[in-house]
Design a protein around this motif. Sequence first.
Motif, PDB file in Angstrom:
ATOM      1  N   LEU A  10     -34.842   7.040  19.191  1.00 42.45           N
ATOM      2  CA  LEU A  10     -33.711   7.537  19.971  1.00 42.45           C
ATOM      3  C   LEU A  10     -33.340   8.962  19.575  1.00 42.45           C
ATOM      4  CD1 LEU A  10     -31.651   4.271  20.165  1.00 42.45           C
ATOM      5  CD2 LEU A  10     -33.334   5.196  21.724  1.00 42.45           C
ATOM      6  N   ILE A  68     -23.800   6.190  32.193  1.00 34.34           N
ATOM      7  CA  ILE A  68     -24.304   4.942  31.623  1.00 34.34           C
ATOM      8  C   ILE A  68     -23.141   3.963  31.555  1.00 34.34           C
ATOM      9  CG2 ILE A  68     -25.280   3.845  29.597  1.00 34.34           C
ATOM     10  CD1 ILE A  68     -27.343   5.660  29.956  1.00 34.34           C
ATOM     11  N   GLN A 109     -29.575   9.091  41.435  1.00 31.01           N
ATOM     12  CA  GLN A 109     -30.534   9.707  40.530  1.00 31.01           C
ATOM     13  C   GLN A 109     -31.848   8.938  40.588  1.00 31.01           C
ATOM     14  OE1 GLN A 109     -30.058  12.519  38.354  1.00 31.01           O
ATOM     15  NE2 GLN A 109     -32.256  12.200  38.452  1.00 31.01           N
ATOM     16  N   ALA A 110     -32.949   9.667  40.679  1.00 28.04           N
ATOM     17  CA  ALA A 110     -34.255   9.017  40.737  1.00 28.04           C
ATOM     18  C   ALA A 110     -34.848   8.815  39.349  1.00 28.04           C
ATOM     19  CB  ALA A 110     -35.212   9.863  41.573  1.00 28.04           C
ATOM     20  N   VAL A 111     -35.352   7.628  39.092  1.00 27.86           N
ATOM     21  CA  VAL A 111     -36.143   7.426  37.881  1.00 27.86           C
ATOM     22  C   VAL A 111     -37.544   7.112  38.386  1.00 27.86           C
ATOM     23  CG1 VAL A 111     -34.154   6.439  36.745  1.00 27.86           C
ATOM     24  CG2 VAL A 111     -35.906   4.931  37.594  1.00 27.86           C
ATOM     25  N   PHE A 112     -38.560   7.646  37.704  1.00 26.56           N
ATOM     26  CA  PHE A 112     -39.839   7.406  38.325  1.00 26.56           C
ATOM     27  C   PHE A 112     -40.970   7.136  37.350  1.00 26.56           C
ATOM     28  CE2 PHE A 112     -41.628  11.167  37.118  1.00 26.56           C
ATOM     29  CZ  PHE A 112     -42.855  11.349  37.708  1.00 26.56           C
TER      30      PHE A 112
ATOM     31  N   PRO B  78     -32.883   6.036  25.872  1.00 28.47           N
ATOM     32  CA  PRO B  78     -34.317   6.178  26.003  1.00 28.47           C
ATOM     33  C   PRO B  78     -34.683   6.907  27.284  1.00 28.47           C
ATOM     34  CG  PRO B  78     -33.639   3.936  26.464  1.00 28.47           C
ATOM     35  CD  PRO B  78     -32.402   4.755  26.375  1.00 28.47           C
ATOM     36  N   LEU B  79     -33.752   7.664  27.829  1.00 23.72           N
ATOM     37  CA  LEU B  79     -34.000   8.391  29.066  1.00 23.72           C
ATOM     38  C   LEU B  79     -34.406   9.834  28.757  1.00 23.72           C
ATOM     39  CD1 LEU B  79     -33.459   6.471  31.286  1.00 23.72           C
ATOM     40  CD2 LEU B  79     -31.097   7.242  31.363  1.00 23.72           C
ATOM     41  N   LEU B  96     -45.651  16.912  35.105  1.00 26.06           N
ATOM     42  CA  LEU B  96     -44.934  15.656  35.214  1.00 26.06           C
ATOM     43  C   LEU B  96     -45.813  14.484  34.781  1.00 26.06           C
ATOM     44  CD1 LEU B  96     -42.110  15.243  36.150  1.00 26.06           C
ATOM     45  CD2 LEU B  96     -42.927  14.890  38.468  1.00 26.06           C
ATOM     46  N   THR B 100     -44.904  12.007  31.667  1.00 24.90           N
ATOM     47  CA  THR B 100     -44.638  10.581  31.837  1.00 24.90           C
ATOM     48  C   THR B 100     -45.674   9.727  31.124  1.00 24.90           C
ATOM     49  OG1 THR B 100     -45.758  10.654  33.962  1.00 24.90           O
ATOM     50  CG2 THR B 100     -43.374  10.752  33.988  1.00 24.90           C
ATOM     51  N   HIS B 108     -39.915   5.091  26.796  1.00 24.28           N
ATOM     52  CA  HIS B 108     -38.941   5.998  27.392  1.00 24.28           C
ATOM     53  C   HIS B 108     -39.084   5.997  28.901  1.00 24.28           C
ATOM     54  CE1 HIS B 108     -38.340   7.654  23.348  1.00 24.28           C
ATOM     55  NE2 HIS B 108     -37.175   8.026  23.830  1.00 24.28           N
ATOM     56  N   GLN B 109     -38.012   6.313  29.569  1.00 22.00           N
ATOM     57  CA  GLN B 109     -38.039   6.336  31.025  1.00 22.00           C
ATOM     58  C   GLN B 109     -37.689   7.744  31.510  1.00 22.00           C
ATOM     59  OE1 GLN B 109     -38.696   3.606  33.280  1.00 22.00           O
ATOM     60  NE2 GLN B 109     -38.903   5.484  34.472  1.00 22.00           N
ATOM     61  N   ALA B 110     -38.461   8.240  32.473  1.00 25.68           N
ATOM     62  CA  ALA B 110     -38.214   9.581  32.994  1.00 25.68           C
ATOM     63  C   ALA B 110     -37.257   9.545  34.177  1.00 25.68           C
ATOM     64  CB  ALA B 110     -39.532  10.216  33.426  1.00 25.68           C
ATOM     65  N   VAL B 111     -36.282  10.426  34.170  1.00 29.44           N
ATOM     66  CA  VAL B 111     -35.464  10.610  35.373  1.00 29.44           C
ATOM     67  C   VAL B 111     -35.766  12.032  35.813  1.00 29.44           C
ATOM     68  CG1 VAL B 111     -33.686   9.125  34.422  1.00 29.44           C
ATOM     69  CG2 VAL B 111     -33.367  11.573  34.362  1.00 29.44           C
ATOM     70  N   PHE B 112     -35.881  12.238  37.121  1.00 31.84           N
ATOM     71  CA  PHE B 112     -36.287  13.590  37.450  1.00 31.84           C
ATOM     72  C   PHE B 112     -35.623  14.160  38.690  1.00 31.84           C
ATOM     73  CE2 PHE B 112     -38.628  12.564  40.966  1.00 31.84           C
ATOM     74  CZ  PHE B 112     -39.321  13.652  41.438  1.00 31.84           C
ATOM     75  N   ALA B 113     -35.776  15.452  38.823  1.00 33.46           N
ATOM     76  CA  ALA B 113     -35.108  16.172  39.898  1.00 33.46           C
ATOM     77  C   ALA B 113     -35.852  17.466  40.188  1.00 33.46           C
ATOM     78  CB  ALA B 113     -33.674  16.469  39.486  1.00 33.46           C
ATOM     79  N   VAL B 114     -35.650  17.995  41.378  1.00 35.53           N
ATOM     80  CA  VAL B 114     -36.363  19.187  41.841  1.00 35.53           C
ATOM     81  C   VAL B 114     -35.367  20.291  42.216  1.00 35.53           C
ATOM     82  CG1 VAL B 114     -37.972  20.056  43.572  1.00 35.53           C
ATOM     83  CG2 VAL B 114     -38.173  17.709  42.766  1.00 35.53           C
ATOM     84  N   LEU B 125     -28.165  20.232  38.714  1.00 38.10           N
ATOM     85  CA  LEU B 125     -28.992  19.080  38.354  1.00 38.10           C
ATOM     86  C   LEU B 125     -28.916  18.787  36.861  1.00 38.10           C
ATOM     87  CD1 LEU B 125     -32.089  19.734  40.614  1.00 38.10           C
ATOM     88  CD2 LEU B 125     -30.368  17.939  40.857  1.00 38.10           C
ATOM     89  N   VAL B 129     -27.952  15.226  35.370  1.00 38.87           N
ATOM     90  CA  VAL B 129     -28.763  14.408  34.473  1.00 38.87           C
ATOM     91  C   VAL B 129     -28.113  14.222  33.105  1.00 38.87           C
ATOM     92  CG1 VAL B 129     -30.941  14.923  35.630  1.00 38.87           C
ATOM     93  CG2 VAL B 129     -30.257  16.277  33.645  1.00 38.87           C
ATOM     94  N   TRP B 132     -26.333  11.158  32.328  1.00 41.54           N
ATOM     95  CA  TRP B 132     -27.084   9.968  31.916  1.00 41.54           C
ATOM     96  C   TRP B 132     -27.383  10.004  30.437  1.00 41.54           C
ATOM     97  CZ3 TRP B 132     -27.078   5.811  34.686  1.00 41.54           C
ATOM     98  CH2 TRP B 132     -26.771   5.952  36.036  1.00 41.54           C
ATOM     99  N   ARG B 133     -26.839  10.948  29.751  1.00 43.37           N
ATOM    100  CA  ARG B 133     -27.008  11.063  28.302  1.00 43.37           C
ATOM    101  C   ARG B 133     -28.466  10.912  27.894  1.00 43.37           C
ATOM    102  NH1 ARG B 133     -22.655  12.485  29.151  1.00 43.37           N
ATOM    103  NH2 ARG B 133     -20.689  11.934  28.150  1.00 43.37           N
TER     104      ARG B 133
END
Lengths: 343, 343
Positions: A10, A68, A109-112, B78-79, B96, B100, B108-114, B125, B129, B132-133
């Motif tokens: 973390l 969160i 928000q997108a997670v992908f 874990p974001l 990307l 990932t 871990h999980q990816a959150v993304f934006a353009v 953006l 994001v 989401w800490r």
Amino acid sequence: MTCAESEPALTPADQKSPLITLTDVAAEAGVGESTVSRVLRNHGSFSEKTRAKVMAAVEKLGYVPNKIAGALASTGSPLVAIIVPSLSNIVFADVLSGVTKALEAKGHQAVFAVTDYDPAKEEALVAAVLAWRPAAVMLVGLEHTDGTRRMLHASGCRVLELLDIDGEAIDIAVGFSHHEAGRQTAARLLESGYRNIAYVGHDLKHDMRSGKRFAGFLEGLANAGLELAEQEIRDAPSSVSEGRAGLADVLSRGRPIDAVYFSNDDMALGGYFHCLAERISIPDQIALMGFNALDICRHTPQPIASVFTPRIETGRRAAELFLEGAPSQVVDLGFTIVAGATI
Amino acid sequence: MTCAESEPALTPADQKSPLITLTDVAAEAGVGESTVSRVLRNHGSFSEKTRAKVMAAVEKLGYVPNKIAGALASTGSPLVAIIVPSLSNIVFADVLSGVTKALEAKGHQAVFAVTDYDPAKEEALVAAVLAWRPAAVMLVGLEHTDGTRRMLHASGCRVLELLDIDGEAIDIAVGFSHHEAGRQTAARLLESGYRNIAYVGHDLKHDMRSGKRFAGFLEGLANAGLELAEQEIRDAPSSVSEGRAGLADVLSRGRPIDAVYFSNDDMALGGYFHCLAERISIPDQIALMGFNALDICRHTPQPIASVFTPRIETGRRAAELFLEGAPSQVVDLGFTIVAGATI
DNA sequence: CACTTCAGTGGCAGCGCTGCCAAAATTTTC
DNA sequence: GAAAATTTTGGCAGCGCTGCCACTGAAGTG
């Protein structure tokens, strides 16, 4: 369903100041917590004076709300999961753009995640994203493992399947028929008088949709009492080099070929390059047809004939349907055969 | 900093069964909640017998842990947020993918934006994001608004800036020097004897990195006492069509040109197509040089000379540095000039 | 055999926010 | 001017999980 993976490391950066919370803002503004919450979400009623006080406190403290905590407290989540097979194919990047563009305006928000065309990996990723309690999960295609389906059903969140409508949708499907695209492509080639037709494709086992187009194409030929003169299916993801090698291979077999259908534009572009390199005249000696109508194939010296597919539109429409809370349905966005200079 | 946007519509699908929680699993397995938590995270100690009971209960109930709650309870998240300028450029899709791939293995999980190359949008953006800490925020390039920098600093999370090292990094930067790439490209062209060199570029105002390459290129020429014979800078994002039109424009001006440097491979490919269409012989009449060494440009009838850039590697390395908890640093991954048949 | 040790476990207080409810302030009504 | 209606507000109990602490009982120690 759930596996005990070892902990992710973390946040390594140690928080210097214990981050500002809504309670701090409330204290600073001299109002209650719920009031701050209402102002920040622009939800419920509050006076203009209160709003100003709250916003001043937010500004002063540099408060960033913690979504969160917000997502946990309210049951719904503003997260949308998007799982695509690959990113090296521009098609999925387009879909992703379409989705995120429509989503971000609405505060989602997108997670992908990327499956590499592997259904088992897709299942694992679905499990992983469901742990984030997304409001919706978007997947490409209609083919999924039973486990994936089961989890998706149990999750109770919206499921959007993109870019394919040939099959049983879980909830909402947005796309077009690949089978039909293949069929119509064959019809078009036949119309133009081609009879010695070859197919150059890629890895069908993993890319279900190219397989459906191929099946539709064969059906189109069969309807006219024809069959493929030659075919070459590369055991690799689609790429320019595979397309080039594939066409070279087909032509080397010596059989007369007057038209070639490629599994997509990347492959077709490779074929086109082969013809240029070998000084094979197009479309006099050979006609080429691709799929997707990528920008790049519209700007080759001779634009390559292809099938335009609404990729960004698919993403956008899917996001909209989700946002509207539309009922389960299948949306056919269609496709358009675009003539190039190569047929 | 924070704006009161109107609420996103939350999960429209009404939960049928109030989802299974960890408490349900604990009850089913006949153990305490913390025991279930320990087993599921494979953290702390528990007997094999307990593990089996818990896993059986999880399986039976189809329990999916709620990471939202988990992230809130433990302070770390874990974001990882990834913000890229665009997805239509394969370069960012590559980054990307790299990120990932390295991340998912670690839970871990990816959150993304353009951002669409818009610094103001990037700022918005980043604010979104950060709510989401995330444990880390990854951005492309080193140029950001003051607001973006301030928020990033205040957040206390790791910041990774990708694909550029020409400038001041906030925390960690991974990439290579575009300025140096431009300089070396000029040197290479000069070495090959070209003297009447043109530049065809795209939208520099938004794509900072192509601007840096251009500056480096000019510097490289200046070092040899030369300057550009012609230049054409399109006011649009890079694309094959802009490259094609750009070269056409430059050549139409009638000045002798023996080599052209394009802002990237998309543009170069357009230039190449123009030459093919106009039967301009390459490299006899004109030499072409791109940037990025895209796969596609390696498979044209004559491979286009270019500069290979470690895109996937950049994403991978950035993810690794973050995972390792590496200290602030700048990592230069370099680049490689690749000769094609076009110079 | 009384002593420590410690793997294995459960209880419970939060994490930061939202949703509900009731209290307070304000406006409207007769 | 008092009652009724309405708007604005604060308090507080969770959301589902993790982290801490205290507790158990079996194994190890002198």
